[in-house]
Design a protein around this motif. Structure first.
Motif, PDB file in Angstrom:
ATOM      1  N   ALA A   1     -34.132 -27.522  58.604  1.00  0.00           N
ATOM      2  CA  ALA A   1     -33.390 -28.759  58.345  1.00  0.00           C
ATOM      3  C   ALA A   1     -32.267 -28.946  59.359  1.00  0.00           C
ATOM      4  O   ALA A   1     -32.105 -30.036  59.938  1.00  0.00           O
ATOM      5  CB  ALA A   1     -32.818 -28.735  56.933  1.00  0.00           C
ATOM      6  N   TYR A   2     -31.494 -27.905  59.592  1.00  0.00           N
ATOM      7  CA  TYR A   2     -30.345 -28.048  60.488  1.00  0.00           C
ATOM      8  C   TYR A   2     -30.775 -28.181  61.950  1.00  0.00           C
ATOM      9  O   TYR A   2     -30.107 -28.862  62.734  1.00  0.00           O
ATOM     10  CB  TYR A   2     -29.389 -26.876  60.289  1.00  0.00           C
ATOM     11  CG  TYR A   2     -28.820 -26.835  58.889  1.00  0.00           C
ATOM     12  CD1 TYR A   2     -28.210 -27.965  58.338  1.00  0.00           C
ATOM     13  CD2 TYR A   2     -28.915 -25.702  58.096  1.00  0.00           C
ATOM     14  CE1 TYR A   2     -27.718 -27.954  57.048  1.00  0.00           C
ATOM     15  CE2 TYR A   2     -28.423 -25.678  56.801  1.00  0.00           C
ATOM     16  CZ  TYR A   2     -27.824 -26.811  56.289  1.00  0.00           C
ATOM     17  OH  TYR A   2     -27.336 -26.804  55.006  1.00  0.00           O
ATOM     18  N   LEU A   3     -31.879 -27.557  62.310  1.00  0.00           N
ATOM     19  CA  LEU A   3     -32.394 -27.732  63.662  1.00  0.00           C
ATOM     20  C   LEU A   3     -32.807 -29.182  63.899  1.00  0.00           C
ATOM     21  O   LEU A   3     -32.478 -29.781  64.931  1.00  0.00           O
ATOM     22  CB  LEU A   3     -33.579 -26.792  63.899  1.00  0.00           C
ATOM     23  CG  LEU A   3     -34.268 -26.907  65.264  1.00  0.00           C
ATOM     24  CD1 LEU A   3     -33.292 -26.575  66.384  1.00  0.00           C
ATOM     25  CD2 LEU A   3     -35.492 -26.004  65.325  1.00  0.00           C
ATOM     26  N   VAL A   4     -33.524 -29.764  62.940  1.00  0.00           N
ATOM     27  CA  VAL A   4     -33.953 -31.164  63.057  1.00  0.00           C
ATOM     28  C   VAL A   4     -32.731 -32.086  63.125  1.00  0.00           C
ATOM     29  O   VAL A   4     -32.689 -33.028  63.923  1.00  0.00           O
ATOM     30  CB  VAL A   4     -34.867 -31.544  61.881  1.00  0.00           C
ATOM     31  CG1 VAL A   4     -35.127 -33.049  61.859  1.00  0.00           C
ATOM     32  CG2 VAL A   4     -36.185 -30.784  61.971  1.00  0.00           C
ATOM     33  N   MET A   5     -31.716 -31.824  62.296  1.00  0.00           N
ATOM     34  CA  MET A   5     -30.521 -32.654  62.305  1.00  0.00           C
ATOM     35  C   MET A   5     -29.800 -32.588  63.642  1.00  0.00           C
ATOM     36  O   MET A   5     -29.395 -33.612  64.215  1.00  0.00           O
ATOM     37  CB  MET A   5     -29.561 -32.234  61.182  1.00  0.00           C
ATOM     38  CG  MET A   5     -28.387 -33.190  60.987  1.00  0.00           C
ATOM     39  SD  MET A   5     -27.107 -32.546  59.858  1.00  0.00           S
ATOM     40  CE  MET A   5     -28.059 -32.298  58.372  1.00  0.00           C
ATOM     41  N   ALA A   6     -29.640 -31.386  64.172  1.00  0.00           N
ATOM     42  CA  ALA A   6     -28.940 -31.220  65.446  1.00  0.00           C
ATOM     43  C   ALA A   6     -29.672 -31.932  66.576  1.00  0.00           C
ATOM     44  O   ALA A   6     -29.050 -32.602  67.415  1.00  0.00           O
ATOM     45  CB  ALA A   6     -28.782 -29.730  65.761  1.00  0.00           C
ATOM     46  N   VAL A   7     -31.000 -31.809  66.611  1.00  0.00           N
ATOM     47  CA  VAL A   7     -31.783 -32.436  67.682  1.00  0.00           C
ATOM     48  C   VAL A   7     -31.741 -33.958  67.571  1.00  0.00           C
ATOM     49  O   VAL A   7     -31.533 -34.670  68.568  1.00  0.00           O
ATOM     50  CB  VAL A   7     -33.237 -31.923  67.656  1.00  0.00           C
ATOM     51  CG1 VAL A   7     -34.110 -32.731  68.607  1.00  0.00           C
ATOM     52  CG2 VAL A   7     -33.283 -30.443  68.034  1.00  0.00           C
ATOM     53  N   SER A   8     -31.933 -34.488  66.361  1.00  0.00           N
ATOM     54  CA  SER A   8     -31.967 -35.952  66.202  1.00  0.00           C
ATOM     55  C   SER A   8     -30.614 -36.576  66.528  1.00  0.00           C
ATOM     56  O   SER A   8     -30.543 -37.578  67.258  1.00  0.00           O
ATOM     57  CB  SER A   8     -32.417 -36.322  64.789  1.00  0.00           C
ATOM     58  OG  SER A   8     -31.559 -35.770  63.808  1.00  0.00           O
ATOM     59  N   LEU A   9     -29.522 -36.004  66.025  1.00  0.00           N
ATOM     60  CA  LEU A   9     -28.203 -36.551  66.332  1.00  0.00           C
ATOM     61  C   LEU A   9     -27.839 -36.335  67.802  1.00  0.00           C
ATOM     62  O   LEU A   9     -27.181 -37.187  68.420  1.00  0.00           O
ATOM     63  CB  LEU A   9     -27.151 -35.922  65.421  1.00  0.00           C
ATOM     64  CG  LEU A   9     -27.205 -36.342  63.950  1.00  0.00           C
ATOM     65  CD1 LEU A   9     -26.177 -35.564  63.132  1.00  0.00           C
ATOM     66  CD2 LEU A   9     -26.971 -37.845  63.791  1.00  0.00           C
ATOM     67  N   GLY A  10     -28.277 -35.214  68.365  1.00  0.00           N
ATOM     68  CA  GLY A  10     -28.013 -34.961  69.783  1.00  0.00           C
ATOM     69  C   GLY A  10     -28.695 -35.989  70.672  1.00  0.00           C
ATOM     70  O   GLY A  10     -28.107 -36.475  71.652  1.00  0.00           O
ATOM     71  N   LEU A  11     -29.945 -36.342  70.365  1.00  0.00           N
ATOM     72  CA  LEU A  11     -30.650 -37.357  71.153  1.00  0.00           C
ATOM     73  C   LEU A  11     -30.012 -38.735  70.982  1.00  0.00           C
ATOM     74  O   LEU A  11     -29.924 -39.515  71.944  1.00  0.00           O
ATOM     75  CB  LEU A  11     -32.120 -37.396  70.751  1.00  0.00           C
ATOM     76  CG  LEU A  11     -32.958 -36.196  71.218  1.00  0.00           C
ATOM     77  CD1 LEU A  11     -34.369 -36.255  70.626  1.00  0.00           C
ATOM     78  CD2 LEU A  11     -33.029 -36.157  72.747  1.00  0.00           C
ATOM     79  N   LEU A  12     -29.559 -39.053  69.780  1.00  0.00           N
ATOM     80  CA  LEU A  12     -28.865 -40.317  69.569  1.00  0.00           C
ATOM     81  C   LEU A  12     -27.549 -40.350  70.350  1.00  0.00           C
ATOM     82  O   LEU A  12     -27.159 -41.397  70.891  1.00  0.00           O
ATOM     83  CB  LEU A  12     -28.606 -40.544  68.078  1.00  0.00           C
ATOM     84  CG  LEU A  12     -29.846 -40.922  67.252  1.00  0.00           C
ATOM     85  CD1 LEU A  12     -29.550 -40.814  65.760  1.00  0.00           C
ATOM     86  CD2 LEU A  12     -30.317 -42.333  67.597  1.00  0.00           C
ATOM     87  N   ALA A  13     -26.865 -39.215  70.440  1.00  0.00           N
ATOM     88  CA  ALA A  13     -25.643 -39.133  71.246  1.00  0.00           C
ATOM     89  C   ALA A  13     -25.949 -39.404  72.715  1.00  0.00           C
ATOM     90  O   ALA A  13     -25.215 -40.127  73.411  1.00  0.00           O
ATOM     91  CB  ALA A  13     -24.996 -37.760  71.086  1.00  0.00           C
ATOM     92  N   TRP A  14     -27.059 -38.831  73.202  1.00  0.00           N
ATOM     93  CA  TRP A  14     -27.453 -39.064  74.603  1.00  0.00           C
ATOM     94  C   TRP A  14     -27.762 -40.536  74.836  1.00  0.00           C
ATOM     95  O   TRP A  14     -27.361 -41.124  75.854  1.00  0.00           O
ATOM     96  CB  TRP A  14     -28.674 -38.210  74.933  1.00  0.00           C
ATOM     97  CG  TRP A  14     -29.241 -38.529  76.287  1.00  0.00           C
ATOM     98  CD1 TRP A  14     -28.776 -38.138  77.499  1.00  0.00           C
ATOM     99  CD2 TRP A  14     -30.382 -39.371  76.543  1.00  0.00           C
ATOM    100  NE1 TRP A  14     -29.542 -38.664  78.501  1.00  0.00           N
ATOM    101  CE2 TRP A  14     -30.536 -39.422  77.951  1.00  0.00           C
ATOM    102  CE3 TRP A  14     -31.279 -40.063  75.722  1.00  0.00           C
ATOM    103  CZ2 TRP A  14     -31.561 -40.149  78.553  1.00  0.00           C
ATOM    104  CZ3 TRP A  14     -32.295 -40.791  76.320  1.00  0.00           C
ATOM    105  CH2 TRP A  14     -32.433 -40.821  77.706  1.00  0.00           C
ATOM    106  N   MET A  15     -28.478 -41.176  73.903  1.00  0.00           N
ATOM    107  CA  MET A  15     -28.813 -42.587  74.049  1.00  0.00           C
ATOM    108  C   MET A  15     -27.553 -43.452  74.039  1.00  0.00           C
ATOM    109  O   MET A  15     -27.437 -44.417  74.810  1.00  0.00           O
ATOM    110  CB  MET A  15     -29.764 -43.020  72.941  1.00  0.00           C
ATOM    111  CG  MET A  15     -31.137 -42.373  73.010  1.00  0.00           C
ATOM    112  SD  MET A  15     -32.221 -42.874  71.644  1.00  0.00           S
ATOM    113  CE  MET A  15     -32.536 -44.591  72.102  1.00  0.00           C
ATOM    114  N   ALA A  16     -26.596 -43.123  73.157  1.00  0.00           N
ATOM    115  CA  ALA A  16     -25.360 -43.906  73.100  1.00  0.00           C
ATOM    116  C   ALA A  16     -24.550 -43.746  74.377  1.00  0.00           C
ATOM    117  O   ALA A  16     -23.947 -44.703  74.873  1.00  0.00           O
ATOM    118  CB  ALA A  16     -24.530 -43.475  71.893  1.00  0.00           C
ATOM    119  N   ALA A  17     -24.552 -42.535  74.934  1.00  0.00           N
ATOM    120  CA  ALA A  17     -23.819 -42.297  76.180  1.00  0.00           C
ATOM    121  C   ALA A  17     -24.476 -43.007  77.348  1.00  0.00           C
ATOM    122  O   ALA A  17     -23.803 -43.530  78.244  1.00  0.00           O
ATOM    123  CB  ALA A  17     -23.732 -40.798  76.451  1.00  0.00           C
ATOM    124  N   ALA A  18     -25.818 -43.057  77.347  1.00  0.00           N
ATOM    125  CA  ALA A  18     -26.546 -43.703  78.437  1.00  0.00           C
ATOM    126  C   ALA A  18     -26.397 -45.214  78.392  1.00  0.00           C
ATOM    127  O   ALA A  18     -26.493 -45.894  79.418  1.00  0.00           O
ATOM    128  CB  ALA A  18     -28.025 -43.310  78.379  1.00  0.00           C
TER     129      ALA A  18
END
Length: 399
Positions: free
Chosen positions: A279-296
């Motif tokens: 669960a925590y791995l999936v959460m970290a990856v999904s929020l991390g990718l959303l952070a990258w998209m927001a930064a881009a």
């Protein structure tokens, strides 16, 4: 623990469904603000970050009042307690809908939190004793499922109601729903006795048990990771190219429902110590990718492909957020089986403490950009993953 006469329950999952209706009402109340946060802020002449703190106040009030109410209301028959809690919740939402200013709204949210704090742990504890032991995690998942279905249906519907009619009408609808469910619980639930009254100090002695103190911080950390962003979904989703939020909130809620039910089954079959790290791995990856998209920003585009990717990530984020609750409750009951109502109550406090902490961090980071808000949530999820691995033996898991 509750003493439930044999004649009151079927020992299957059916009796827990009516409890889930109550948690649906509670969940809609707790999370609906996310759908109309900008309109609420504009109406009450505060910033979006300040308006989001109404969620923080609700969560903190819930966390603090839950163990106190569990002590004060210990001897109250369970049906009476659950019905009264839902009535308080409904009246408090009516007060929120009529609030002329932000301070009045905050007071009404504190009262709503008291109703929710009395209902949710009581419903979870009753569910745990109404079923056979081998169905316990699934019964807890059904009750928690009311909260997750609220994120799938209640919150998006509240978002639409807020857009079409205004946020006050949306909260008024929540008030009506709470009162209607209170009538349903009274009509359908069996009469169950209360528990022996135990002083608050004695109740909190359970926190001295190493297994319990190893489990509860993970609930706070995991929920903080998820809810750093959730209350600010509207501006956060705009930052990744999504304007209409109702569909994305539905996907988050759909993921929450699926993740919660899957976690109940998986915990019964494979154990909490295997479910939680995933669960925590999936959460970290999904929020991390959303952070990258927001930064881009505009570099990732705003086309159909981008919206579809965001939808998949939001679905995964919702699933990971709510698949942690059944295994955590299961671990706590296994660690302290004679005090199931108390440890479930403490876990509910930990859930809302995490929501409050996450919402506070979200409000602090949002002015610096949604990318930082997403990244903060991802960092907390990664920390939860490490904590889960370090404490995997708590609650009866193998070394």
């Amino acid at each position: 623990m509750l003493n439930v006469p044999n004649k009151t329950g079927s020992r299957g999952l059916a009796p827990t469904l009516v409890l889930a209706l109550g948690t649906f009402a509670v969940g809609t109340d707790a999370f609906v603000v996310a759908g109309f946060l900008p309109d609420l802020a504009a109406s009450l002449d505060v910033t979006e970050g300040t308006a989001g703190q109404s969620v923080t106040v609700f969560a903190v009030a819930y966390a603090l009042s839950s163990p106190v109410l569990a002590t004060v209301a210990a001897r109250v028959p369970r049906r009476a307690l659950l019905v009264t809690a839902l009535v308080v919740l409904g009246l408090a939402n009516l007060g929120s809908a009529l609030a002329p200013s932000f301070p009045v709204l905050v007071v009404s949210r504190v009262l709503a939190a008291a109703g929710a704090a009395a209902y949710t742990p009581g419903a979870g504890a009753v569910a745990a004793v109404l079923v056979r032991p081998e169905l316990r995690a699934r019964a807890l998942a059904v009750v928690v499922g009311g909260l997750t279905v609220a994120t799938a249906l209640g919150v998006p519907l509240g978002d639409l109601a807020g857009e079409r009619l205004g946020w006050r009408y949306a909260l008024g609808a929540v008030a009506v729903a709470c009162l209607a469910v209170a009538a349903g619980v009274y009509a359908i639930m069996p009469v169950l006795p209360g528990a022996p009254r135990v002083p608050l100090r004695a109740r909190l002695d359970v926190l001295r048990r190493p297994a319990v103190t190893a489990i509860l911080p993970l609930t706070v950390l995991g929920m903080a990771g998820s809810y750093t962003v959730y209350a600010y979904s509207v501006p956060a989703l705009r930052a990744v190219g999504v304007e209409g939020t109702a569909g994305m909130l539905f996907l988050y809620g759909l993921g929450a429902v699926l993740g919660n039910l899957a976690a109940g089954y998986a915990t019964d079959r494979w154990g909490a110590h295997r479910v939680l790290p995933v669960a925590y791995l999936v959460m970290a990856v999904s929020l991390g990718l959303l952070a990258w998209m927001a930064a881009a920003g505009t570099a990732v585009g705003t086309g159909v492909g981008t919206v579809a990717l965001v939808g998949v990530l939001v679905l995964a984020w919702g699933a990971s957020s709510w698949c942690q609750t059944p295994p955590q409750q299961h671990r706590l009951i296994a660690a302290s089986p004679g005090e199931a109502p108390l440890v479930v109550s403490l876990n509910s406090s930990a859930i809302y403490a995490g929501i409050g902490a996450g919402t506070l961090l979200g409000g602090l980071t949002l002015p610096s950009g949604a990318a930082l808000t997403y990244a903060t949530g991802a960092a907390l999820a990664a920390a939860a993953l490490l904590f889960a691995l370090a404490t995997r033996s708590a609650g009866g898991a193998p070394e």
